[in-house]
Design a protein around this motif. Structure first.
Motif, PDB file in Angstrom:
ATOM      1  N   VAL A  42       0.854  -1.190   0.000  1.00  0.00           N
ATOM      2  CA  VAL A  42       0.000   0.000   0.000  1.00  0.00           C
ATOM      3  C   VAL A  42       0.891   1.242   0.000  1.00  0.00           C
ATOM      4  N   ALA A  43       0.336   2.309  -0.532  1.00  0.00           N
ATOM      5  CA  ALA A  43       1.030   3.603  -0.491  1.00  0.00           C
ATOM      6  C   ALA A  43       0.597   4.323   0.784  1.00  0.00           C
ATOM      7  N   GLN A  44       1.580   4.869   1.479  1.00  0.00           N
ATOM      8  CA  GLN A  44       1.296   5.648   2.687  1.00  0.00           C
ATOM      9  C   GLN A  44       1.744   7.076   2.416  1.00  0.00           C
ATOM     10  N   ALA A  45       0.884   8.020   2.740  1.00  0.00           N
ATOM     11  CA  ALA A  45       1.228   9.423   2.503  1.00  0.00           C
ATOM     12  C   ALA A  45       0.941  10.243   3.746  1.00  0.00           C
ATOM     13  N   ILE A  46       1.818  11.197   3.987  1.00  0.00           N
ATOM     14  CA  ILE A  46       1.634  12.145   5.088  1.00  0.00           C
ATOM     15  C   ILE A  46       1.620  13.538   4.481  1.00  0.00           C
ATOM     16  N   PHE A  47       0.568  14.288   4.761  1.00  0.00           N
ATOM     17  CA  PHE A  47       0.439  15.664   4.293  1.00  0.00           C
ATOM     18  C   PHE A  47       0.656  16.586   5.480  1.00  0.00           C
ATOM     19  N   ARG A  48       1.494  17.603   5.313  1.00  0.00           N
ATOM     20  CA  ARG A  48       1.762  18.556   6.390  1.00  0.00           C
ATOM     21  C   ARG A  48       1.543  19.970   5.845  1.00  0.00           C
ATOM     22  N   ASP A  49       0.681  20.725   6.507  1.00  0.00           N
ATOM     23  CA  ASP A  49       0.442  22.125   6.128  1.00  0.00           C
ATOM     24  C   ASP A  49       1.718  22.921   6.379  1.00  0.00           C
TER      25      ASP A  49
END
Length: 189
Positions: A42-49
């Motif tokens: 699976v692809a894991q993504a973290i988004f940070r403002d």
């Protein structure tokens, strides 16, 4: 995510703009990679403002550019103009001015301005030392307010100009108030 699938075992760190749930576009930093989870890749993504980081970067660039420009400025008025432009740029305010205190009388005199009508300027270019606006500056503390909350004659003039919000920041040196930077906005924030 396609990048993650095309480059297994790698991690992508990139910046992009996304739409926030309230409709604003915000810059984010995304880190993504592939991992095994429950027997599947699976692809894991973290988004940070990164809005605060971008704001800080803008402040640092503006300070650097202002310091460089001030070093080459031939006179006080040019230097004050540069300071006002930097203040307006950083605050996203619509107009403003820099006042200097008259050493002899304590009055405030408008030295430079930007984005204000001639009629408004005529009514706010000078304040005697005992005027409410001059007393606010002499107190040496910044004022961030809507004009409607200020108990000064300038508040009525500002409404005519269409100004709603104001920041009055004293310019002090060794405990003495030398003047102030005023920036104003047509919105309350």
């Amino acid at each position: 995510f396609q990048w993650c699938l095309d480059h297994p075992g790698s991690v992508l760190d990139s910046e992009l703009w996304v739409l926030h749930r309230d409709g604003r576009r915000i810059p984010v930093e995304i880190s993504c990679g592939l991992m095994e989870w429950d027997g599947r890749r699976v692809a894991q993504a973290i988004f940070r403002d990164i809005t605060p980081r971008r704001r800080l970067e803008k402040i640092i660039r503006t300070q650097r550019d202002l310091a460089t420009a001030l070093n080459e400025t031939p006179d006080l008025e040019s230097g004050l103009r540069l300071c006002l432009e930097a203040s307006l740029s950083l605050t996203a305010m619509h107009g403003g001015g820099i006042y200097l205190v008259d050493d002899a009388t304590g009055a405030l005199n408008l030295a430079v301005h930007h984005g204000l009508s001639p009629e408004f300027l005529a009514s706010v270019s000078h304040f005697e030392a005992d005027a409410a606006s001059a007393r606010l500056v002499a107190a040496g503390r910044p004022v961030y307010s809507s004009y409607s909350n200020l108990d000064t004659p300038m508040a009525g003039r500002a409404q005519t100009e269409g100004l709603r919000g104001i920041a009055m920041v004293p310019i002090c040196h060794r405990g003495r108030v030398l003047g102030c930077i005023n920036v104003a906005s047509h919105s309350a924030t």
